[in-house]
Design an enzyme around this catalytic site. Structure first.
Site: not given
Ligand code: NAP
Length: 309
Positions: A131, A134-135
């Site tokens: 992701c 997300c990261d």
């Protein structure tokens, strides 16, 4: 007899739990094997509204659960083994025991498809991620070469997003043509920071002994030539697998297994509703899943009110 059973405790399931609990329906919420869902596997969530400084994914899900429990939701660590939706009330087999319910909200989510490499599993959260949103902004990835694996819209989206942080993004695809939509493919290939690596598969991710990503091993599927590509992170975007195996042959699923709602969150079985990633192949965001969970709860509440008129 339960009024509402919710399967899944990701954003969709727990938001449905908050709403049905506040409606005094005392929902039974079954966690499955990953309580809190996929969000618990990521680090800081920076795009959930209301948290300008970001929020830890695990903490966010814990807080959602606390909120649902405060209003009377009963969250149980349990796995649903079978469902009988052929007649109402529905019967679920939960860890060997039968549970009867008037309505069911399915929020079983989806799982990232994995490459299946041993090093991939061992370096997950240590530079291997599924992701970018997300990261991608984590300090470890900033100004570093990064690898994205896949050739679909997700891989293109991940690659484009990562150009904000990376020094270069290598898009490793097993063919010489992207599967992504034309507009996404064109945008991706026009970006000077994105360097496609065609006809190639990742055969290994290094370096397990250092417990961090330092490179990938590649194999060209046309020439069989092997090479190594230095990188600080590997973003795998080779598709998703909706967690809907329980409902095959029971609910309307599309050709890739996503539940197809009939109207709003209603499925083809009256009294059964669906929310979140198990029926969403497009957005797959925490906040959209939460929104669908809210809608499913309202739909279930109205269905019950109509039933008891
Ligand atoms: P997808 O379209 O199924 O693409 C998966 C990609 O991964 C394909 O390029 C596939 O290669 C590759 N792949 C699959 N298994 C692999 C393996 N084991 N090793 C290496 N490569 C592998 O999945 P997606 O990109 O997640 O998209 C899913 C759906 O969501 C699509 O309908 C897409 O249009 C939609 N979506 C839309 C947007 C948008 O509109 N902005 C964004 C994201 C997703 P092959 O091409 O060779 O099969």
């Amino acid at each position: 007899m339960e009024k509402v059973v919710i399967i899944g405790t990701g954003c969709a399931g727990l938001t449905a739990a908050v709403y049905t609990a506040r409606a005094s329906l005392s929902p039974l919420v079954l966690t499955g094997t990953l309580p809190g869902g996929l969000l618990t596997t990521t680090s800081t969530v920076e795009n959930f509204p209301g948290f300008p400084e970001g929020v830890d994914g695990f903490e966010l899900m814990q807080r959602m659960q606390q909120q649902a429990e405060k209003f009377g939701a009963r969250v149980k660590f349990a796995t649903v083994e079978a469902v009988d939706l052929s007649k109402a009330p529905f019967t679920l087999t939960v860890d060997g025991e039968a549970v009867a319910t008037q309505t069911l909200i399915i929020a079983t989510g989806a799982s990232h498809r994995h490459l299946g490499l041993d090093s991939e599993a061992r370096l997950e959260k240590k530079g291997v991620t599924y992701c970018a949103t997300c990261d991608g902004a984590l300090p470890v990835f900033r100004n570093q070469p990064l690898v994205v694996v896949g050739g679909g819209d997700s891989a293109c989206e991940e690659a484009l997003y990562l150009t904000r942080f990376a020094s270069a993004v290598y898009l490793v695809h097993r063919r010489d043509q992207l599967r992504a939509s034309k507009i996404m493919a064109e945008r991706t290939l026009a970006n000077p920071k994105i360097k496609p690596v065609w006809d190639s598969v990742v055969t290994d991710i290094l370096d397990v002994t250092q417990e961090k990503v330092t490179a990938v091993r590649l194999k060209n599927v046309k020439t069989n030539a092997e090479s190594e590509l230095a990188c600080a992170g590997v973003f795998i975007a080779v598709g998703h697998v909706p967690n809907t195996q329980l409902f095959q042959g029971v609910l309307d699923l599309d050709e890739t297994g996503y539940v197809v709602p009939k109207r709003g969150t209603a499925t083809n079985v009256p009294g059964v509703f669906v929310a979140g990633d198990c029926s969403d192949r497009v957005y797959r965001q925490a906040v959209t899943a939460a929104g669908m969970g809210c809608a499913a709860a309202i739909d279930a509440e109205r269905y019950l009110a109509h039933l008891h008129q």
